[in-house]
Write a protein that holds these residues in place. Structure first.
Motif, PDB file in Angstrom:
ATOM      1  N   GLU A   1       5.915  -2.774  12.000  1.00 58.48           N
ATOM      2  CA  GLU A   1       6.313  -1.426  12.389  1.00 58.48           C
ATOM      3  C   GLU A   1       5.640  -0.351  11.543  1.00 58.48           C
ATOM      4  O   GLU A   1       5.699   0.837  11.888  1.00 58.48           O
ATOM      5  CB  GLU A   1       7.840  -1.285  12.301  1.00 58.48           C
ATOM      6  CG  GLU A   1       8.589  -2.174  13.283  1.00 58.48           C
ATOM      7  CD  GLU A   1      10.083  -1.970  13.223  1.00 58.48           C
ATOM      8  OE1 GLU A   1      10.543  -1.163  12.379  1.00 58.48           O
ATOM      9  OE2 GLU A   1      10.802  -2.588  14.031  1.00 58.48           O
ATOM     10  N   ARG A   2       5.000  -0.756  10.422  1.00 58.78           N
ATOM     11  CA  ARG A   2       4.373   0.220   9.514  1.00 58.78           C
ATOM     12  C   ARG A   2       2.851   0.093   9.470  1.00 58.78           C
ATOM     13  O   ARG A   2       2.208   0.717   8.613  1.00 58.78           O
ATOM     14  CB  ARG A   2       4.920   0.040   8.093  1.00 58.78           C
ATOM     15  CG  ARG A   2       6.428   0.170   7.936  1.00 58.78           C
ATOM     16  CD  ARG A   2       6.932   1.576   8.231  1.00 58.78           C
ATOM     17  NE  ARG A   2       6.311   2.599   7.430  1.00 58.78           N
ATOM     18  CZ  ARG A   2       6.694   2.929   6.180  1.00 58.78           C
ATOM     19  NH1 ARG A   2       7.673   2.260   5.595  1.00 58.78           N
ATOM     20  NH2 ARG A   2       6.106   3.911   5.524  1.00 58.78           N
ATOM     21  N   VAL A   3       2.276  -0.693  10.383  1.00 54.42           N
ATOM     22  CA  VAL A   3       0.826  -0.905  10.356  1.00 54.42           C
ATOM     23  C   VAL A   3       0.062   0.412  10.495  1.00 54.42           C
ATOM     24  O   VAL A   3      -0.932   0.653   9.797  1.00 54.42           O
ATOM     25  CB  VAL A   3       0.392  -1.901  11.455  1.00 54.42           C
ATOM     26  CG1 VAL A   3      -1.129  -1.909  11.609  1.00 54.42           C
ATOM     27  CG2 VAL A   3       0.879  -3.300  11.115  1.00 54.42           C
ATOM     28  N   ILE A   4       0.513   1.283  11.378  1.00 50.18           N
ATOM     29  CA  ILE A   4      -0.162   2.570  11.565  1.00 50.18           C
ATOM     30  C   ILE A   4      -0.110   3.376  10.281  1.00 50.18           C
ATOM     31  O   ILE A   4      -1.099   4.022   9.890  1.00 50.18           O
ATOM     32  CB  ILE A   4       0.464   3.365  12.727  1.00 50.18           C
ATOM     33  CG1 ILE A   4       0.244   2.622  14.053  1.00 50.18           C
ATOM     34  CG2 ILE A   4      -0.151   4.768  12.795  1.00 50.18           C
ATOM     35  CD1 ILE A   4      -1.214   2.405  14.400  1.00 50.18           C
ATOM     36  N   ASP A   5       1.018   3.339   9.581  1.00 51.44           N
ATOM     37  CA  ASP A   5       1.132   4.063   8.315  1.00 51.44           C
ATOM     38  C   ASP A   5       0.150   3.511   7.287  1.00 51.44           C
ATOM     39  O   ASP A   5      -0.465   4.269   6.531  1.00 51.44           O
ATOM     40  CB  ASP A   5       2.562   3.959   7.769  1.00 51.44           C
ATOM     41  CG  ASP A   5       3.575   4.654   8.653  1.00 51.44           C
ATOM     42  OD1 ASP A   5       3.207   5.667   9.280  1.00 51.44           O
ATOM     43  OD2 ASP A   5       4.727   4.188   8.729  1.00 51.44           O
TER      44      ASP A   5
ATOM     45  N   ALA B   1     -11.969  12.238   7.673  1.00 51.98           N
ATOM     46  CA  ALA B   1     -11.301  13.150   8.607  1.00 51.98           C
ATOM     47  C   ALA B   1      -9.889  12.682   8.947  1.00 51.98           C
ATOM     48  O   ALA B   1      -9.060  13.470   9.421  1.00 51.98           O
ATOM     49  CB  ALA B   1     -12.125  13.298   9.878  1.00 51.98           C
ATOM     50  N   MET B   2      -9.602  11.403   8.716  1.00 57.18           N
ATOM     51  CA  MET B   2      -8.247  10.898   8.914  1.00 57.18           C
ATOM     52  C   MET B   2      -7.341  11.263   7.739  1.00 57.18           C
ATOM     53  O   MET B   2      -6.134  11.066   7.794  1.00 57.18           O
ATOM     54  CB  MET B   2      -8.286   9.381   9.072  1.00 57.18           C
ATOM     55  CG  MET B   2      -9.035   8.898  10.304  1.00 57.18           C
ATOM     56  SD  MET B   2      -9.268   7.100  10.283  1.00 57.18           S
ATOM     57  CE  MET B   2      -7.557   6.542  10.336  1.00 57.18           C
ATOM     58  N   GLU B   3      -7.957  11.770   6.662  1.00 58.24           N
ATOM     59  CA  GLU B   3      -7.270  12.152   5.430  1.00 58.24           C
ATOM     60  C   GLU B   3      -6.460  11.013   4.814  1.00 58.24           C
ATOM     61  O   GLU B   3      -5.274  11.159   4.510  1.00 58.24           O
ATOM     62  CB  GLU B   3      -6.403  13.389   5.655  1.00 58.24           C
ATOM     63  CG  GLU B   3      -7.226  14.610   6.057  1.00 58.24           C
ATOM     64  CD  GLU B   3      -6.461  15.916   5.969  1.00 58.24           C
ATOM     65  OE1 GLU B   3      -5.197  15.890   5.949  1.00 58.24           O
ATOM     66  OE2 GLU B   3      -7.118  16.974   5.904  1.00 58.24           O
ATOM     67  N   PRO B   4      -7.101   9.870   4.614  1.00 58.88           N
ATOM     68  CA  PRO B   4      -6.412   8.776   3.919  1.00 58.88           C
ATOM     69  C   PRO B   4      -6.416   9.047   2.420  1.00 58.88           C
ATOM     70  O   PRO B   4      -7.258   9.793   1.914  1.00 58.88           O
ATOM     71  CB  PRO B   4      -7.288   7.560   4.246  1.00 58.88           C
ATOM     72  CG  PRO B   4      -8.666   8.136   4.327  1.00 58.88           C
ATOM     73  CD  PRO B   4      -8.494   9.517   4.933  1.00 58.88           C
TER      74      PRO B   4
ATOM     75  N   VAL C   1       0.862  -1.177   0.000  1.00 59.30           N
ATOM     76  CA  VAL C   1       0.000   0.000   0.000  1.00 59.30           C
ATOM     77  C   VAL C   1       0.898   1.226   0.000  1.00 59.30           C
ATOM     78  O   VAL C   1       1.656   1.432   0.953  1.00 59.30           O
ATOM     79  CB  VAL C   1      -0.932   0.010   1.228  1.00 59.30           C
ATOM     80  CG1 VAL C   1      -1.685   1.327   1.308  1.00 59.30           C
ATOM     81  CG2 VAL C   1      -1.900  -1.158   1.176  1.00 59.30           C
ATOM     82  N   ALA C   2       0.835   1.996  -1.083  1.00 64.67           N
ATOM     83  CA  ALA C   2       1.731   3.147  -1.237  1.00 64.67           C
ATOM     84  C   ALA C   2       3.183   2.724  -0.991  1.00 64.67           C
ATOM     85  O   ALA C   2       3.966   3.453  -0.376  1.00 64.67           O
ATOM     86  CB  ALA C   2       1.321   4.277  -0.298  1.00 64.67           C
ATOM     87  N   GLY C   3       3.518   1.529  -1.445  1.00 66.54           N
ATOM     88  CA  GLY C   3       4.872   1.018  -1.314  1.00 66.54           C
ATOM     89  C   GLY C   3       5.187   0.363   0.008  1.00 66.54           C
ATOM     90  O   GLY C   3       6.281  -0.178   0.185  1.00 66.54           O
ATOM     91  N   ILE C   4       4.245   0.370   0.967  1.00 66.39           N
ATOM     92  CA  ILE C   4       4.468  -0.210   2.293  1.00 66.39           C
ATOM     93  C   ILE C   4       3.976  -1.652   2.301  1.00 66.39           C
ATOM     94  O   ILE C   4       2.837  -1.928   1.913  1.00 66.39           O
ATOM     95  CB  ILE C   4       3.733   0.590   3.381  1.00 66.39           C
ATOM     96  CG1 ILE C   4       4.141   2.061   3.354  1.00 66.39           C
ATOM     97  CG2 ILE C   4       3.999  -0.015   4.759  1.00 66.39           C
ATOM     98  CD1 ILE C   4       3.258   2.948   4.229  1.00 66.39           C
ATOM     99  N   ASP C   5       4.801  -2.558   2.768  1.00 68.89           N
ATOM    100  CA  ASP C   5       4.401  -3.949   2.927  1.00 68.89           C
ATOM    101  C   ASP C   5       3.497  -4.047   4.155  1.00 68.89           C
ATOM    102  O   ASP C   5       3.921  -3.723   5.269  1.00 68.89           O
ATOM    103  CB  ASP C   5       5.640  -4.837   3.100  1.00 68.89           C
ATOM    104  CG  ASP C   5       5.324  -6.324   3.057  1.00 68.89           C
ATOM    105  OD1 ASP C   5       4.179  -6.691   3.394  1.00 68.89           O
ATOM    106  OD2 ASP C   5       6.207  -7.110   2.695  1.00 68.89           O
ATOM    107  N   THR C   6       2.252  -4.490   3.968  1.00 65.46           N
ATOM    108  CA  THR C   6       1.304  -4.523   5.085  1.00 65.46           C
ATOM    109  C   THR C   6       1.698  -5.523   6.161  1.00 65.46           C
ATOM    110  O   THR C   6       1.169  -5.474   7.283  1.00 65.46           O
ATOM    111  CB  THR C   6      -0.116  -4.870   4.586  1.00 65.46           C
ATOM    112  OG1 THR C   6      -0.097  -6.162   3.952  1.00 65.46           O
ATOM    113  CG2 THR C   6      -0.617  -3.823   3.598  1.00 65.46           C
ATOM    114  N   ALA C   7       2.604  -6.440   5.853  1.00 64.55           N
ATOM    115  CA  ALA C   7       3.061  -7.418   6.851  1.00 64.55           C
ATOM    116  C   ALA C   7       4.140  -6.842   7.765  1.00 64.55           C
ATOM    117  O   ALA C   7       4.530  -7.490   8.739  1.00 64.55           O
ATOM    118  CB  ALA C   7       3.588  -8.666   6.155  1.00 64.55           C
TER     119      ALA C   7
END
Length: 298
Positions: free
Chosen positions: A94-98, A176-179, A85-91
């Motif tokens: 450490e990046r789950v919040i992102d 409102a979270m601006e995703p 997601v946007a280059g982030i590996d969902t697994a």
């Protein structure tokens, strides 16, 4: 899917949009099996979704479409393969919040997402928990409520709203979270026709006016008509992928999956079977009428 083995249905080549370099969601050979089950729910999904597009995912219960939705938000992570997601590996734990700041989720039952006694307080809940400054929260809440047409109801009690209004408040809370991406998992399943219309009109407007990426999971054929792209799922695989008019035009495939097609598509299909030459595929009534008129002139 039989005896725990995914049926080998060939997925058609995705259209140009899905191959674009600016894909914001990417599934790479994704497999998923729910704990305690022997059969895979997703069987090697390869998928790219372009930034700013409106993609509808259609299929019956058990087709894997809701599992696909949950994988975009790291609610689930693949057993095999990757979701980016946007280059982030969902697994990546450490990046789950992102990931969840990038992908906002809207679920079937709006009552499960409404947590406050006043509409504007409910919309403010997520930004507050993200540590957004009060002045910025005020701006986001007002803007989100205006975007979904609920600003005049901002001081109302959510439990007094209609189902469609509640779902629009839930969508405002996500906005409102601006995703950059909103994924809606059968958001109209519990709504009447008017509520369904309100919700689909709202998410279509968000995509067109705000350039948000929208992924709509549904089993309602009519909710897919305004999408840029329609994906049909069955037995954990993608079996059709293209523009809605093109996908619905394969009436035999849709009927083999127990799915209906728009009445205009069915009419054009029956006329072709009767021997009439028609130039293209139209989903709206006016376009269908014009197509038939052109066919009569041929």
């Amino acid at each position: 899917m039989r005896d725990g083995v995914c049926l080998e249905k060939e997925s058609p080549a995705a259209d140009g949009a899905s191959q674009a370099a600016d894909a914001v969601i990417r599934f790479e050979d994704v497999h998923y099996t729910y704990p305690g089950y022997d059969t895979e729910t997703l069987c090697g999904i390869d998928l790219e979704i372009k930034k700013g597009s409106f993609v509808a995912v259609l299929g019956h219960n058990g087709s894997g479409k809701s599992t696909l939705a949950k994988l975009t938000n790291a609610i689930l992570v693949p057993d095999k393969g990757r979701v980016l997601v946007a280059g982030i590996d969902t697994a990546d734990e450490e990046r789950v919040i992102d990931v969840r700041r990038t992908v906002g989720m809207v679920f079937q039952n709006p009552d499960n997402q409404i947590v406050a006694n006043v509409v504007e307080d409910d919309v403010a809940f997520a930004p507050e928990n993200l540590g957004v400054e009060p002045a910025e929260i005020r701006r986001r809440v007002d803007e989100a409520l205006k975007q979904v047409g609920m600003y005049e109801m901002r001081m109302h009690a959510p439990h007094l709203l209609s189902g469609g209004q509640k779902q629009r408040v839930a969508i405002a809370g996500v906005i409102a979270m601006e995703p950059g991406i909103i994924v809606l998992d059968e958001p109209t399943a519990m709504l009447d026709p008017q509520g369904r219309h309100e919700v689909i009109s709202t998410v279509t407007k968000l995509c067109r006016d705000k350039k948000m990426t929208v992924v709509l999971i549904t089993h309602h054929m009519d909710e897919c008509v305004r999408a840029d792209r329609l994906i049909v799922m069955s037995a954990g695989k993608i079996i059709a992928d293209g523009k809605p008019a093109e996908v619905f035009a394969d009436v035999e495939l849709m009927e083999s999956e127990g799915l209906t097609v728009p009445e205009t598509t069915r009419l054009l299909y029956d006329l072709r079977k009767a021997g009439m030459t028609l130039p293209g595929e139209e989903l709206d009534v006016e376009g269908c009428a014009e197509e038939i008129a052109q066919g009569l002139r041929l």
